[in-house]
Scaffold this motif. Structure first.
Motif, PDB file in Angstrom:
ATOM      1  N   LEU B 163      -4.981 -23.117 -10.931  1.00  0.00           N
ATOM      2  CA  LEU B 163      -5.531 -23.920  -9.832  1.00  0.00           C
ATOM      3  C   LEU B 163      -4.483 -24.915  -9.311  1.00  0.00           C
ATOM      4  CD1 LEU B 163      -8.310 -22.687 -10.603  1.00  0.00           C
ATOM      5  CD2 LEU B 163      -9.295 -24.854  -9.920  1.00  0.00           C
ATOM      6  N   GLY B 164      -3.676 -25.443 -10.225  1.00  0.00           N
ATOM      7  CA  GLY B 164      -2.594 -26.329  -9.810  1.00  0.00           C
ATOM      8  C   GLY B 164      -1.611 -25.603  -8.904  1.00  0.00           C
ATOM      9  N   LEU B 166      -2.198 -23.081  -6.980  1.00  0.00           N
ATOM     10  CA  LEU B 166      -2.818 -22.893  -5.667  1.00  0.00           C
ATOM     11  C   LEU B 166      -2.690 -24.162  -4.836  1.00  0.00           C
ATOM     12  CD1 LEU B 166      -6.185 -21.055  -6.456  1.00  0.00           C
ATOM     13  CD2 LEU B 166      -4.224 -20.170  -5.226  1.00  0.00           C
ATOM     14  N   ASN B 167      -2.706 -25.293  -5.536  1.00  0.00           N
ATOM     15  CA  ASN B 167      -2.747 -26.569  -4.815  1.00  0.00           C
ATOM     16  C   ASN B 167      -1.385 -26.973  -4.251  1.00  0.00           C
ATOM     17  OD1 ASN B 167      -4.281 -28.708  -3.873  1.00  0.00           O
ATOM     18  ND2 ASN B 167      -3.771 -30.003  -5.625  1.00  0.00           N
ATOM     19  N   ILE B 170      -0.721 -26.332  -0.619  1.00  0.00           N
ATOM     20  CA  ILE B 170      -1.673 -27.086   0.211  1.00  0.00           C
ATOM     21  C   ILE B 170      -1.254 -28.554   0.262  1.00  0.00           C
ATOM     22  CG2 ILE B 170      -4.102 -27.592   0.609  1.00  0.00           C
ATOM     23  CD1 ILE B 170      -4.838 -25.242  -1.060  1.00  0.00           C
ATOM     24  N   VAL B 171      -0.826 -29.071  -0.883  1.00  0.00           N
ATOM     25  CA  VAL B 171      -0.355 -30.458  -0.907  1.00  0.00           C
ATOM     26  C   VAL B 171       0.827 -30.616   0.042  1.00  0.00           C
ATOM     27  CG1 VAL B 171       0.808 -32.198  -2.312  1.00  0.00           C
ATOM     28  CG2 VAL B 171      -1.153 -30.988  -3.236  1.00  0.00           C
TER      29      VAL B 171
END
Lengths: 228, 243, 209
Positions: B163-164, B166-167, B170-171
């Protein structure tokens, strides 16, 4: 047919969590109170310049929601852990993600209730005037809350069963929240000033993409988080 | 778990045909040489002067941190797919080195930023994303410290790692929008082409060190786990009589 | 180790000998590191969701929600199982909690909580009952109730029960066979069998560790 079963299970979990929450009620009151308290602290930190307070209002609201809401997520698993109820819950036949959906729905209701108090208080404290277009504001709030609650409920499935869960959950959750926080605050702030730059739409699209990605990811990964 | 790690530890011994100790020494020597080469050959920068030389560690550290993060993500995915304890330990090793490198990147960036712009910190998209990455590495490692059961730790940290991952994009995207919409100075660290060659050499040298570090941590984690398993097994044999 | 339809197996052993772990493996709550379990001819590791529809576990913790009433607890279980709510009154009466059905479980004694957990088992109507020290904190009437429930489940579905217990007296006349566990193994049972037959035994455990 199977999807209907999943929905029935999700609804059962959500209703059960909300009933338990309503019975104790201590949670909702305490969390809402904390949210309002954070707002007060922001006022002291930023004030007494009302202009500065108004500009920072949206950010203050979101931080109040984040800091108070994060307390709710561990609670919804504590409910299962207290009487050893998690094991029977997981042993009902059927998909596990429906349990996650149920918990997300209950937490959504919980956080929306907190927001229902915290946001009007913030508007009073920080002299915020919504210039019409309240519907768009609510849409931003809902989208941001969905991302927050989904990931919060997801990480709490792990943190609630680890040591020092109170610290672990924000450590896991808050770095993940950065894009959603940025997008929500930017979109809301833009809308408050009439969205002259026409930038709110881009942020809303980012927020939608964020929600879709992480709702899907946490639904897919929940089994791994809960089975051990 | 018990049964699965024992052969893995043995397998890692067999696979360790590569002399990792020498590779690590070679990597460090190569890095030192590359640094010396970079410092000696490149002229002082027009704007930054000799400060520019900090780039030779700052930029490779950032690149390699992202490589480490990529290793975490891939190893985590593979763990969830195959369920082998080795993949979990690989992800953990990469996260350890990754957190070190992101920390180094941030510290060097600050050392560079203060004399250049007069500020320690800038909310520049790449810097900010690196900071977020740093926090996600740390959260990942803290999670591992707080969970005792090996299978649970492996599965949870794999999920957190994915999940990190994936982030991260986006960040980066959200911070970039945030900055460009508000018109602050653009990307500051654009380099003249004369500086490319020492930069690349340094990046490769650091990558050798990174891989050697990961291999070392991975091997020691394997051995630790094998030892833990033996201990568990011994305790189990004894435990029956204690009741 | 094979358990036949209609059979009630008792498991004894010291604390930490792996009795509860074995039950939780049978219930698909935890995965065995090695060995295999076949339920009505199917490997439960391959079909955990199917297995969850066949077995019901009563653990030593009642697994109830304290802030919900007795009836709400059963309603939740019925909703999760996809059963109607018609049978709930009957179950409450059966376990002797009909009068207290509107009270929060928090106010219940531990014996009453276990009665309610027993009621949930009745609602589940499994083919295989897994009971972990079911007689704990029960009075004599409660012990009789446990035995009745076990008999009923076995009669209704030609089911099977595996009971972890400390004293056999409570289960007198109920157990067809008793085995002892030590360090995660059966000590007085013959070598584990690996029979996989469709019409054959209802429960086969091979080399559980």
């Amino acid at each position: 047919m199977s999807l209907r079963d999943d929905w029935r299970r999700a609804r059962a979990v959500a209703l059960k969590d909300l009933t338990a929450e309503r019975r104790s009620r201590a949670g909702l009151n305490a969390v809402t109170f904390l949210g309002v308290l954070v707002l007060m602290l922001f006022g002291f930190a930023l004030g007494p310049d009302t202009e500065a307070m108004r500009e920072a209002a949206v950010g203050a609201i979101w931080l109040a929601i984040l800091f108070s809401g994060v307390l709710a997520f561990n609670r919804c698993y504590q409910l299962e852990l207290d009487g050893g109820a998690l094991e029977p819950l997981l042993l009902y036949p059927g998909s596990r993600w429906s349990i996650f959906v149920g918990k997300v729905l209950a937490n959504l209701a919980f956080v929306f209730l907190v927001e229902l108090i915290v946001i009007p208080v913030a508007m009073v404290l920080f002299h915020v005037v919504v210039p019409g277009g309240a519907l768009a504001q609510i849409a931003v709030l809902v989208l941001g809350t969905i991302g927050f609650v989904t990931l919060g409920t997801f990480y709490a499935a792990m943190s609630s069963r680890s040591r020092s869960r109170e610290v672990l959950l924000p450590l896991l959750l808050f770095p993940m929240m950065i894009p959603a926080l940025l997008a929500s605050v930017q979109a809301s702030t833009a809308l408050l000033s009439g969205d002259l730059m026409r930038e709110a739409g881009a942020w809303v699209r980012l927020l939608i993409a964020y929600d879709v990605i992480f709702v899907a990811a946490s639904l897919a990964a929940f089994e791994f988080a809960i089975e051990v | 778990m018990t049964a699965s790690t024992m052969p893995l530890a043995a397998a890692s011994d067999r696979r360790s045909g590569l002399p990792w100790g020498w590779i690590a020494v070679g990597g460090v020597l190569a890095l030192v040489a590359a640094q010396v080469y970079g410092v000696l050959t490149s002229p002082p920068d027009r704007d930054m002067g000799h400060l520019q030389k900090i780039m030779y560690l700052h930029v490779p550290a950032a690149w390699n941190a992202f490589i480490a993060f990529f290793v975490v993500a891939v190893a985590s995915l593979r763990y969830l797919w195959k369920g082998r304890a080795a993949d979990d330990l690989l992800a953990a090793s990469a996260a350890e080195i990754g957190s070190l490198l992101t920390g180094l990147t941030l510290a060097l960036g600050m050392l560079w930023g203060k004399p250049t712009w007069g500020i320690w910190w800038t909310w520049e998209p790449r810097t900010t994303s690196t900071a977020v990455l740093f926090f996600m590495f740390l959260a990942y490692l803290i999670l591992r410290k707080f969970v005792d059961d090996p299978e649970r730790r492996a599965q949870w940290s794999a999920v957190v790692g994915i999940l990190g991952a994936l982030n991260v994009p986006i960040v980066y995207m959200s911070v970039r929008w945030w900055r460009t919409l508000h018109q602050v100075q653009g990307s500051p660290m654009t380099l003249d082409s004369t500086y490319y060659i020492p930069l690349r050499i340094n990046a490769v040298a650091l990558m050798i060190v990174l891989v050697a570090f990961i291999a070392h941590r991975y091997r020691s984690a394997m051995i630790t786990q094998a030892a833990d398993d033996l201990e568990d097994r011994a305790a189990l044999m004894e435990g029956g009589s204690r009741a | 180790m094979t358990v036949s339809p209609g059979e009630v197996l008792g498991i004894e052993g010291h604390n930490g000998s792996g009795k509860s772990t074995l039950l939780r493996i049978l219930a698909t709550s935890i995965r065995a590191t090695n060995g295999s379990v076949h339920l009505f001819g199917r490997d439960i590791r391959q079909h955990p969701d199917w297995a969850r529809g066949q077995v019901a576990l009563m653990s030593f913790t009642p697994g109830l929600y304290d802030d919900l009433t007795a009836r709400e607890n059963l309603v939740f279980a019925a909703n999760m199982l996809g059963r109607g709510h018609d049978g709930i009154d009957g179950v409450l009466e059966r376990v002797g909690l009909l009068r207290e059905s509107g009270e929060k479980v928090r106010t219940f004694s531990s014996g009453m909580q276990r009665r309610l957990a027993l009621g949930r088992l009745l609602l589940q109507a499994p083919r295989v009952l897994l009971l972990d020290e079911p007689y704990n904190s029960f009075d004599r009437a409660g012990v009789a109730l446990v035995n009745e429930v076990v008999r009923e489940v076995i009669a209704a579905e030609r089911g099977t029960a595996v009971i972890v217990l400390h004293d056999r007296h409570s289960a007198a006349g109920l157990l067809d066979r008793v085995v002892t566990m030590q360090q995660g193994r059966f000590v007085d049972a013959t070598a584990p069998t690996r029979v996989v037959e469709h019409a054959g035994p209802s429960l086969v455990m091979g080399g559980a560790s």
